[in-house]
Design an enzyme around this catalytic site. Structure first.
Site: not given
Ligand code: PXP
Length: 253
Positions: A8, A11, A44, A46, A50, A71, A102, A152, A201
């Site tokens: 992901n 960031h 994601h 959003r 952001r 996402e 989330t 998930e 997550h």
């Molecule tokens: N899965 C989902 C559905 C999420 O919303 C997120 C955070 O955007 C993640 C996985 C990844 O989480 P993390 O950034 O804490 O690894």
């Protein structure tokens, strides 16, 4: 077989948006992740934009060679964007405008008709549809009822528990063991329903191994910890280390 890793890269966009600057670029980040062995890229989009922007999605759709998982909340705005961009997979999530990240799984059970309609439209468009849910029997049954391809499982509570625990013996260890059991039982049930099982997550290099020991889980979506580590070792090395941590399937954390 070892679970796949989708990185992901939200960031990376967070750093860029902090200055509304062109760098760091998300396409460059995605290419680096793929080069290091990532099995897919997750973003994601959003409602408040952001981090990831609409243009990022369109560029990534063209540039990602592995697998693109997007996402999003099941709003009409997002559904139109998804049906137009056609990523490989859409993961429907609950979204609260004031949350830092989330906060938990989508309540499929109480939003059955809305989620069913969204899943139907995505499936019709040939998009794999995943639902981000808490590891809960009722949510899994509902995910099956609405016709999702995949769930998930939200690992946030497990991940939070590992922060206060030292191995399997210290304070907090019972809570970690209990959350792992919940994840394992949920993964087994979901796969008995014929659902593919992903998890994510809050997962880290230290706590992912215990979850990857659950055979039914075939995919991880991990972002923050990889991007955080990349500040020190670079993105490619950070991705390689997470792949190794997943492969180790260790009960240590
Ligand atoms: N899965 C989902 C559905 C999420 O919303 C997120 C955070 O955007 C993640 C996985 C990844 O989480 P993390 O950034 O804490 O690894």
């Amino acid at each position: 077989m070892c679970a796949r890793l989708n990185v992901n890269i939200d960031h990376v966009a967070t750093v860029r948006q902090a200055r509304r600057a062109p760098e760091p670029g998300v396409v460059a980040a995605a290419v680096a992740c793929e080069h290091a062995g990532a099995d897919g890229i997750t973003i994601h989009l959003r409602g408040d934009r952001r981090h990831i922007q609409d243009e990022d999605l369109h560029l990534l759709r063209r540039m990602v060679m592995t697998y693109l998982n997007v996402e999003m909340a099941a709003t009409e705005e997002m559904m139109k964007i998804a049906l137009d961009a056609k990523p490989d997979c859409v993961t429907l999530v609950a979204e609260n405008p004031n949350e830092i990240t989330t906060e938990g799984g989508l309540d499929v059970r109480t939003n059955l008709s809305l989620v069913r309609a969204a899943v139907h439209r995505l499936r019709e468009a040939g998009i794999t549809t995943s639902l981000f849910i808490d590891p809960d029997v009722h949510q899994i049954e509902s995910a099956h009822t609405v016709g999702a391809h995949q769930v998930e499982l939200c690992t946030a509570v497990y991940a939070e528990a590992t922060l206060g625990a030292r191995g399997f013996h210290g304070e907090g260890a019972a809570h970690v063991a209990q959350e792992l059991k919940r994840l394992r039982e949920a993964a087994i049930l979901a796969s008995q329903y014929g659902l593919r099982v992903a998890a994510g997550h809050g997962l880290t290099y230290r706590n992912v191994g215990a979850v990857s020991a659950i055979e039914e889980i075939t995919e991880f979506n991990i972002g923050h910890n990889i991007v955080a580590r990349s500040i020190f070792v670079g993105l490619e090395q950070a991705v390689r280390e997470m792949k190794e941590a997943i492969e180790k399937s260790s009960f240590q954390f």
